[in-house]
Design a protein around this motif. Sequence first.
Motif, PDB file in Angstrom:
ATOM      1  N   THR A  73       0.823  -1.196   0.000  1.00 28.13           N
ATOM      2  CA  THR A  73       0.000   0.000   0.000  1.00 28.13           C
ATOM      3  C   THR A  73       0.865   1.257   0.000  1.00 28.13           C
ATOM      4  O   THR A  73       0.624   2.211  -0.749  1.00 28.13           O
ATOM      5  CB  THR A  73      -0.934   0.006   1.221  1.00 28.13           C
ATOM      6  OG1 THR A  73      -1.796  -1.129   1.147  1.00 28.13           O
ATOM      7  CG2 THR A  73      -1.774   1.263   1.260  1.00 28.13           C
ATOM      8  N   ALA A  74       1.899   1.265   0.852  1.00 30.87           N
ATOM      9  CA  ALA A  74       2.791   2.421   0.911  1.00 30.87           C
ATOM     10  C   ALA A  74       3.537   2.614  -0.402  1.00 30.87           C
ATOM     11  O   ALA A  74       3.746   3.744  -0.850  1.00 30.87           O
ATOM     12  CB  ALA A  74       3.784   2.248   2.065  1.00 30.87           C
ATOM     13  N   ASN A  75       3.929   1.514  -1.038  1.00 31.15           N
ATOM     14  CA  ASN A  75       4.636   1.619  -2.319  1.00 31.15           C
ATOM     15  C   ASN A  75       3.743   2.226  -3.393  1.00 31.15           C
ATOM     16  O   ASN A  75       4.183   3.045  -4.210  1.00 31.15           O
ATOM     17  CB  ASN A  75       5.138   0.243  -2.757  1.00 31.15           C
ATOM     18  CG  ASN A  75       6.318  -0.229  -1.927  1.00 31.15           C
ATOM     19  OD1 ASN A  75       7.022   0.570  -1.318  1.00 31.15           O
ATOM     20  ND2 ASN A  75       6.524  -1.537  -1.890  1.00 31.15           N
ATOM     21  N   VAL A  76       2.475   1.821  -3.424  1.00 29.99           N
ATOM     22  CA  VAL A  76       1.548   2.385  -4.396  1.00 29.99           C
ATOM     23  C   VAL A  76       1.347   3.871  -4.131  1.00 29.99           C
ATOM     24  O   VAL A  76       1.327   4.692  -5.054  1.00 29.99           O
ATOM     25  CB  VAL A  76       0.201   1.636  -4.368  1.00 29.99           C
ATOM     26  CG1 VAL A  76      -0.823   2.334  -5.260  1.00 29.99           C
ATOM     27  CG2 VAL A  76       0.384   0.199  -4.805  1.00 29.99           C
ATOM     28  N   LEU A  77       1.212   4.218  -2.855  1.00 28.40           N
ATOM     29  CA  LEU A  77       1.051   5.626  -2.500  1.00 28.40           C
ATOM     30  C   LEU A  77       2.236   6.451  -2.996  1.00 28.40           C
ATOM     31  O   LEU A  77       2.065   7.517  -3.601  1.00 28.40           O
ATOM     32  CB  LEU A  77       0.897   5.756  -0.984  1.00 28.40           C
ATOM     33  CG  LEU A  77       0.931   7.164  -0.403  1.00 28.40           C
ATOM     34  CD1 LEU A  77      -0.203   8.002  -0.983  1.00 28.40           C
ATOM     35  CD2 LEU A  77       0.840   7.114   1.109  1.00 28.40           C
ATOM     36  N   ARG A  78       3.448   5.982  -2.740  1.00 32.63           N
ATOM     37  CA  ARG A  78       4.636   6.724  -3.173  1.00 32.63           C
ATOM     38  C   ARG A  78       4.708   6.801  -4.696  1.00 32.63           C
ATOM     39  O   ARG A  78       5.140   7.810  -5.260  1.00 32.63           O
ATOM     40  CB  ARG A  78       5.886   6.070  -2.595  1.00 32.63           C
ATOM     41  CG  ARG A  78       5.958   6.155  -1.068  1.00 32.63           C
ATOM     42  CD  ARG A  78       7.280   5.642  -0.530  1.00 32.63           C
ATOM     43  NE  ARG A  78       7.276   5.639   0.930  1.00 32.63           N
ATOM     44  CZ  ARG A  78       7.212   4.547   1.691  1.00 32.63           C
ATOM     45  NH1 ARG A  78       7.159   3.349   1.107  1.00 32.63           N
ATOM     46  NH2 ARG A  78       7.212   4.638   3.001  1.00 32.63           N
ATOM     47  N   ALA A  79       4.283   5.722  -5.364  1.00 31.10           N
ATOM     48  CA  ALA A  79       4.287   5.740  -6.827  1.00 31.10           C
ATOM     49  C   ALA A  79       3.316   6.790  -7.354  1.00 31.10           C
ATOM     50  O   ALA A  79       3.611   7.487  -8.335  1.00 31.10           O
ATOM     51  CB  ALA A  79       3.928   4.353  -7.366  1.00 31.10           C
ATOM     52  N   TRP A  80       2.156   6.932  -6.712  1.00 35.65           N
ATOM     53  CA  TRP A  80       1.205   7.961  -7.117  1.00 35.65           C
ATOM     54  C   TRP A  80       1.797   9.353  -6.912  1.00 35.65           C
ATOM     55  O   TRP A  80       1.577  10.264  -7.711  1.00 35.65           O
ATOM     56  CB  TRP A  80      -0.076   7.814  -6.295  1.00 35.65           C
ATOM     57  CG  TRP A  80      -1.014   6.759  -6.800  1.00 35.65           C
ATOM     58  CD1 TRP A  80      -0.681   5.595  -7.434  1.00 35.65           C
ATOM     59  CD2 TRP A  80      -2.427   6.781  -6.699  1.00 35.65           C
ATOM     60  NE1 TRP A  80      -1.804   4.873  -7.714  1.00 35.65           N
ATOM     61  CE2 TRP A  80      -2.892   5.579  -7.280  1.00 35.65           C
ATOM     62  CE3 TRP A  80      -3.351   7.666  -6.166  1.00 35.65           C
ATOM     63  CZ2 TRP A  80      -4.242   5.258  -7.357  1.00 35.65           C
ATOM     64  CZ3 TRP A  80      -4.691   7.351  -6.230  1.00 35.65           C
ATOM     65  CH2 TRP A  80      -5.130   6.166  -6.824  1.00 35.65           C
ATOM     66  N   GLN A  81       2.572   9.520  -5.843  1.00 31.83           N
ATOM     67  CA  GLN A  81       3.201  10.813  -5.601  1.00 31.83           C
ATOM     68  C   GLN A  81       4.269  11.105  -6.660  1.00 31.83           C
ATOM     69  O   GLN A  81       4.351  12.212  -7.193  1.00 31.83           O
ATOM     70  CB  GLN A  81       3.808  10.847  -4.197  1.00 31.83           C
ATOM     71  CG  GLN A  81       2.763  10.851  -3.084  1.00 31.83           C
ATOM     72  CD  GLN A  81       3.391  10.706  -1.715  1.00 31.83           C
ATOM     73  OE1 GLN A  81       4.266   9.879  -1.490  1.00 31.83           O
ATOM     74  NE2 GLN A  81       2.943  11.524  -0.774  1.00 31.83           N
ATOM     75  N   ARG A  82       5.108  10.109  -6.967  1.00 30.68           N
ATOM     76  CA  ARG A  82       6.185  10.313  -7.945  1.00 30.68           C
ATOM     77  C   ARG A  82       5.646  10.563  -9.350  1.00 30.68           C
ATOM     78  O   ARG A  82       6.204  11.349 -10.118  1.00 30.68           O
ATOM     79  CB  ARG A  82       7.121   9.096  -7.955  1.00 30.68           C
ATOM     80  CG  ARG A  82       7.990   8.953  -6.704  1.00 30.68           C
ATOM     81  CD  ARG A  82       9.079   7.930  -6.934  1.00 30.68           C
ATOM     82  NE  ARG A  82       8.532   6.611  -7.245  1.00 30.68           N
ATOM     83  CZ  ARG A  82       8.278   5.671  -6.344  1.00 30.68           C
ATOM     84  NH1 ARG A  82       8.531   5.900  -5.053  1.00 30.68           N
ATOM     85  NH2 ARG A  82       7.793   4.505  -6.705  1.00 30.68           N
ATOM     86  N   SER A  83       4.548   9.888  -9.695  1.00 32.64           N
ATOM     87  CA  SER A  83       4.010   9.990 -11.047  1.00 32.64           C
ATOM     88  C   SER A  83       3.172  11.235 -11.271  1.00 32.64           C
ATOM     89  O   SER A  83       2.791  11.539 -12.402  1.00 32.64           O
ATOM     90  CB  SER A  83       3.168   8.750 -11.370  1.00 32.64           C
ATOM     91  OG  SER A  83       1.995   8.730 -10.569  1.00 32.64           O
ATOM     92  N   GLY A  84       2.858  11.954 -10.207  1.00 30.74           N
ATOM     93  CA  GLY A  84       2.007  13.134 -10.348  1.00 30.74           C
ATOM     94  C   GLY A  84       0.530  12.832 -10.257  1.00 30.74           C
ATOM     95  O   GLY A  84      -0.295  13.731 -10.449  1.00 30.74           O
TER      96      GLY A  84
END
Length: 417
Positions: A73-84
């Motif tokens: 879940t945390a990895n997906v959250l960070r990916a959403w942040q990095r991708s905009g």
Amino acid sequence: MRFTLRRRKRVADAVGDLPRARTSPEQLGHAGVEIQSFRGWHIAPNRVQDLTARYATPWNQHAAPGENSAAETANVLRAWQRSGTLVPDREPAMYVYQQTGPRGAQRGLLTAAHLDSRILPHETVRPERVEGITNLMRIGRCNLDPLLLGYSGGRRTTVTLSAVVREQRPIVDVLASDGQRHGLWRLDDRAAQLEIASELRSLSAFLADGHHRRLAARQYRRELYAAGYGPGPWDSVSALLVDVRQSPLTLGPVHRVLPYVDSRTALSRAARWFHVAQLTGPITHWVRALHESVPYGPAYLVVTPREVFLLTEPDPALREAALGHVAGPLRSMHATILDNAVMRSLWDVDDAEVDYEPSATRAVRQVREQGGVAVLLAAPGQTEIHRASSAGLQLPHRTAAFGPKPHPAMLLRTIER
């Protein structure tokens, strides 16, 4: 019929490179609700309709057990942040949140509330769920859905929120799949923020939803202070504060789904202590029969993969034997009788084996597709809740669902400096 869940592994504290200090939390004992602005993350405009319309978020899967689930879940959250996909506001703010539709209307202040604010809980929690949410906070460093807090008497706050909605354009405006329209506005006027904070500082708030999230935030804060970290954003939790005089909260039932219970055994045992009547027709007919029976005493709908039965008139001997340890104001509540006399005493069901579902339709669908038993019940009355609260008692876990709840994807608060 028993099913033993494996003990959930506690995850090591992942505090990373946060600044350290040799202090302990100050229990301020605020007289009211202490709030502050924060720099929120919201879904990018080009993704709003796609993602918020269907309640799709990476952080609202926190109920799943285990370290892997929290890490994913945390990895997906960070990916959403990095991708905009998630974009941060440039400056801290408070926010006005509004929803309208078939589930009800609501307008409130979305902000960060100090964990030592005067927030009044009303129900017990499941420790394993608190630990699961704490685990996600350790790894993801974020708050989940905001607490839903009800307060009464904030006239100046209400006037300010109304003016923001009337005079400004929302930063998010979306129609969700359930017909609810959700809007979010920035409140960045410093003078207005200070005025609202001053008013709420004199008011207490009722914790309508978010008991597990609040205790998880407090647990996470204790761990950080014990590890040598001083005051920081972990002293607060995201919260939606709603003036119940302007936006009254609704009160609905929370049904029980028992996926590991054998329906034949359950009905056989219940028939010894209840009057059992089989029902037919659509779910609307069942619910009508349930509500017609409730004024005369405890009543429940037991749904199996193929049938549905109405349980009424419980034997007084069963109630006396199962509720001897329960405090007086709680003994007559239908959820208390169900949890203690039926699920624990008759069916030998452990708390960890119960799924809680506010939607009767979803509860029935789960049983029809996966097996087990669903028990549908009516919501408690406001008088019952007030009587228990006045006696200083907390209701059984998931006795009722206050709403409408805020959309989980409207705004995210991270816990970092």
